[in-house]
Design a protein around this motif. Structure first.
Motif, PDB file in Angstrom:
ATOM      1  N   TYR A  95       0.837  -1.200   0.000  1.00 53.16           N
ATOM      2  CA  TYR A  95       0.000   0.000   0.000  1.00 53.16           C
ATOM      3  C   TYR A  95       0.875   1.254   0.000  1.00 53.16           C
ATOM      4  O   TYR A  95       0.573   2.243  -0.688  1.00 53.16           O
ATOM      5  CB  TYR A  95      -0.928  -0.013   1.216  1.00 53.16           C
ATOM      6  CG  TYR A  95      -1.830  -1.217   1.242  1.00 53.16           C
ATOM      7  CD1 TYR A  95      -3.041  -1.229   0.553  1.00 53.16           C
ATOM      8  CD2 TYR A  95      -1.462  -2.369   1.931  1.00 53.16           C
ATOM      9  CE1 TYR A  95      -3.861  -2.348   0.562  1.00 53.16           C
ATOM     10  CE2 TYR A  95      -2.278  -3.501   1.937  1.00 53.16           C
ATOM     11  CZ  TYR A  95      -3.473  -3.471   1.250  1.00 53.16           C
ATOM     12  OH  TYR A  95      -4.278  -4.595   1.257  1.00 53.16           O
ATOM     13  N   TYR A 194      -7.493  14.684   7.500  1.00 51.94           N
ATOM     14  CA  TYR A 194      -6.069  14.357   7.428  1.00 51.94           C
ATOM     15  C   TYR A 194      -5.292  15.300   8.341  1.00 51.94           C
ATOM     16  O   TYR A 194      -5.783  16.356   8.742  1.00 51.94           O
ATOM     17  CB  TYR A 194      -5.541  14.458   5.998  1.00 51.94           C
ATOM     18  CG  TYR A 194      -5.489  15.867   5.446  1.00 51.94           C
ATOM     19  CD1 TYR A 194      -4.315  16.626   5.519  1.00 51.94           C
ATOM     20  CD2 TYR A 194      -6.595  16.441   4.830  1.00 51.94           C
ATOM     21  CE1 TYR A 194      -4.266  17.915   5.010  1.00 51.94           C
ATOM     22  CE2 TYR A 194      -6.555  17.721   4.320  1.00 51.94           C
ATOM     23  CZ  TYR A 194      -5.391  18.465   4.414  1.00 51.94           C
ATOM     24  OH  TYR A 194      -5.336  19.738   3.913  1.00 51.94           O
ATOM     25  N   GLU A 237      -6.542  15.408  -4.363  1.00 48.84           N
ATOM     26  CA  GLU A 237      -6.286  14.136  -5.028  1.00 48.84           C
ATOM     27  C   GLU A 237      -5.619  13.121  -4.107  1.00 48.84           C
ATOM     28  O   GLU A 237      -5.995  11.950  -4.072  1.00 48.84           O
ATOM     29  CB  GLU A 237      -5.405  14.358  -6.262  1.00 48.84           C
ATOM     30  CG  GLU A 237      -6.079  15.200  -7.344  1.00 48.84           C
ATOM     31  CD  GLU A 237      -5.157  15.439  -8.530  1.00 48.84           C
ATOM     32  OE1 GLU A 237      -4.020  14.915  -8.511  1.00 48.84           O
ATOM     33  OE2 GLU A 237      -5.569  16.152  -9.468  1.00 48.84           O
ATOM     34  N   PRO A 240      -7.851  11.599  -0.655  1.00 54.30           N
ATOM     35  CA  PRO A 240      -8.752  10.465  -0.909  1.00 54.30           C
ATOM     36  C   PRO A 240      -8.004   9.173  -1.210  1.00 54.30           C
ATOM     37  O   PRO A 240      -8.437   8.088  -0.807  1.00 54.30           O
ATOM     38  CB  PRO A 240      -9.575  10.936  -2.111  1.00 54.30           C
ATOM     39  CG  PRO A 240      -9.574  12.423  -2.007  1.00 54.30           C
ATOM     40  CD  PRO A 240      -8.201  12.767  -1.496  1.00 54.30           C
ATOM     41  N   LEU A 241      -6.867   9.273  -1.928  1.00 53.70           N
ATOM     42  CA  LEU A 241      -6.060   8.079  -2.195  1.00 53.70           C
ATOM     43  C   LEU A 241      -5.541   7.498  -0.886  1.00 53.70           C
ATOM     44  O   LEU A 241      -5.613   6.274  -0.667  1.00 53.70           O
ATOM     45  CB  LEU A 241      -4.888   8.435  -3.114  1.00 53.70           C
ATOM     46  CG  LEU A 241      -3.831   7.339  -3.301  1.00 53.70           C
ATOM     47  CD1 LEU A 241      -4.438   6.089  -3.940  1.00 53.70           C
ATOM     48  CD2 LEU A 241      -2.659   7.865  -4.127  1.00 53.70           C
ATOM     49  N   GLN A 243      -6.740   7.861   2.121  1.00 52.18           N
ATOM     50  CA  GLN A 243      -7.847   7.324   2.908  1.00 52.18           C
ATOM     51  C   GLN A 243      -8.296   5.972   2.373  1.00 52.18           C
ATOM     52  O   GLN A 243      -8.605   5.060   3.155  1.00 52.18           O
ATOM     53  CB  GLN A 243      -9.010   8.321   2.905  1.00 52.18           C
ATOM     54  CG  GLN A 243      -8.709   9.597   3.683  1.00 52.18           C
ATOM     55  CD  GLN A 243      -9.750  10.676   3.478  1.00 52.18           C
ATOM     56  OE1 GLN A 243     -10.461  10.688   2.461  1.00 52.18           O
ATOM     57  NE2 GLN A 243      -9.853  11.601   4.418  1.00 52.18           N
ATOM     58  N   ARG A 244      -8.308   5.820   1.043  1.00 53.82           N
ATOM     59  CA  ARG A 244      -8.688   4.534   0.452  1.00 53.82           C
ATOM     60  C   ARG A 244      -7.669   3.459   0.785  1.00 53.82           C
ATOM     61  O   ARG A 244      -8.010   2.336   1.155  1.00 53.82           O
ATOM     62  CB  ARG A 244      -8.841   4.694  -1.064  1.00 53.82           C
ATOM     63  CG  ARG A 244      -9.519   3.488  -1.731  1.00 53.82           C
ATOM     64  CD  ARG A 244      -8.505   2.544  -2.351  1.00 53.82           C
ATOM     65  NE  ARG A 244      -7.769   3.181  -3.450  1.00 53.82           N
ATOM     66  CZ  ARG A 244      -6.711   2.616  -4.023  1.00 53.82           C
ATOM     67  NH1 ARG A 244      -6.265   1.431  -3.590  1.00 53.82           N
ATOM     68  NH2 ARG A 244      -6.062   3.233  -4.996  1.00 53.82           N
ATOM     69  N   LEU A 245      -6.370   3.794   0.671  1.00 56.16           N
ATOM     70  CA  LEU A 245      -5.325   2.836   1.000  1.00 56.16           C
ATOM     71  C   LEU A 245      -5.368   2.458   2.479  1.00 56.16           C
ATOM     72  O   LEU A 245      -5.152   1.292   2.840  1.00 56.16           O
ATOM     73  CB  LEU A 245      -3.951   3.414   0.648  1.00 56.16           C
ATOM     74  CG  LEU A 245      -3.662   3.589  -0.845  1.00 56.16           C
ATOM     75  CD1 LEU A 245      -2.355   4.360  -1.051  1.00 56.16           C
ATOM     76  CD2 LEU A 245      -3.608   2.248  -1.557  1.00 56.16           C
ATOM     77  N   ARG A 247      -8.045   2.388   4.391  1.00 57.47           N
ATOM     78  CA  ARG A 247      -9.193   1.480   4.582  1.00 57.47           C
ATOM     79  C   ARG A 247      -8.866   0.082   4.065  1.00 57.47           C
ATOM     80  O   ARG A 247      -9.191  -0.925   4.709  1.00 57.47           O
ATOM     81  CB  ARG A 247     -10.430   2.036   3.860  1.00 57.47           C
ATOM     82  CG  ARG A 247     -11.041   3.269   4.504  1.00 57.47           C
ATOM     83  CD  ARG A 247     -12.413   3.547   3.930  1.00 57.47           C
ATOM     84  NE  ARG A 247     -12.377   3.761   2.477  1.00 57.47           N
ATOM     85  CZ  ARG A 247     -12.227   4.957   1.896  1.00 57.47           C
ATOM     86  NH1 ARG A 247     -12.090   6.042   2.646  1.00 57.47           N
ATOM     87  NH2 ARG A 247     -12.221   5.071   0.578  1.00 57.47           N
ATOM     88  N   ASP A 248      -8.209   0.000   2.898  1.00 57.90           N
ATOM     89  CA  ASP A 248      -7.858  -1.304   2.338  1.00 57.90           C
ATOM     90  C   ASP A 248      -6.865  -2.032   3.247  1.00 57.90           C
ATOM     91  O   ASP A 248      -6.977  -3.251   3.456  1.00 57.90           O
ATOM     92  CB  ASP A 248      -7.250  -1.135   0.942  1.00 57.90           C
ATOM     93  CG  ASP A 248      -8.273  -0.666  -0.089  1.00 57.90           C
ATOM     94  OD1 ASP A 248      -9.477  -0.701   0.228  1.00 57.90           O
ATOM     95  OD2 ASP A 248      -7.856  -0.269  -1.198  1.00 57.90           O
TER      96      ASP A 248
END
Length: 259
Positions: A95, A194, A237, A240-241, A243-245, A247-248
């Motif tokens: 990640y 953040y 940009e 959000p990337l 935050q997605r990483l 969560r994953d």
């Protein structure tokens, strides 16, 4: 088939384990050293129960009894913590690699340990001028984006208690050095999603961080680099990337822990 008495015995065993980890967690939250009376007050458990658990932990080396009769976390926990940190770092690297590839800057994962942040994984930037934080390095949480990201997920009273155990000394002229100012900063972090370290740990360095939801020990991921390059990164940009990483990564850790 499991009989009633057997189920009761198993349930009692599970309860003892849960209580043991609860007490170890309370000791960590208190800075690693407590009195039995403090554990009783915070846990609500009877003193004889706490004493029995602590005696077992002392005998196995996970807790030490000081001459003052207070109890402190023991050396055997170090090996467990180091192994857990390595495992967490291994999960994080793919990640972090994606984050570094997308931004061109160094990405990190760190966890909260007491009043400090410990870096457990890193994927460095390919730039000749880049940020390098040695894995295993400890820094004061109040002066870092990762530390602030983690604190923003904590109850305000817990933050106050934690920061009361440190001097909150200034790393640079931009470092937040009072508990009141930190609470204001954490409120902004919760609103924007953040944390930012804008030269608070090191002059000329900027860092963005987000917490990893549900991960152990208060975990966050970040990107860091020279202030000039980081200023050209669009937070609309990259956040959000991140935050997605996060969560994953949290989902993978959860699956691994329940497998």
């Amino acid at each position: 088939m499991t009989t009633g008495p057997q189920r009761a015995k198993q349930g009692g065993g599970v309860q003892s384990v849960e209580r043991t980890f609860e007490l170890l967690g309370l000791m960590a939250d208190a800075g690693g050293e407590v009195a039995l009376s403090e554990l009783a007050e915070k846990s609500g458990l009877p003193l004889p129960t706490i004493h029995r658990i602590m005696r077992t932990l002392v005998g196995s080396g996970y807790v030490r009894q000081q001459p003052s009769r207070r109890y402190s976390l023991g050396p055997r926990l170090i090996r467990l913590g180091e192994t857990a940190s390595r495992a967490l770092g291994a999960w994080a690297r793919p990640y972090l690699a994606e984050l570094t590839e997308a931004t061109g800057e160094t990405s990190n994962m760190a966890i909260l340990d007491g009043t400090q942040i410990v870096y457990v994984a890193q994927v460095p930037s390919q730039h000749s001028m880049r940020m390098f934080t040695e894995v295993g390095r400890r820094v004061d949480a109040h002066a870092t984006a990762v530390g602030k990201a983690v604190m923003a997920t904590m109850p305000p009273d817990a933050v106050t208690q934690m920061l009361s155990r440190t001097t909150m000394h200034a790393q640079t002229e931009r470092t937040i050095t009072t508990i009141e100012a930190m609470h204001e900063e954490l409120a902004r972090i919760r609103q924007q999603g953040y944390a930012l370290d804008d030269g608070e740990q090191e002059v000329g360095v900027r860092c963005y961080a987000v917490a990893v939801p549900g991960a152990p020990a208060g975990t966050a991921i970040s990107i860091s680099g020279p202030e000039g390059r980081m200023a050209r990164i669009s937070t609309d940009e990259v956040i959000p990337l991140m935050q997605r990483l996060a969560r994953d990564l949290a989902a993978e850790i959860t699956v691994s822990n329940t497998a």
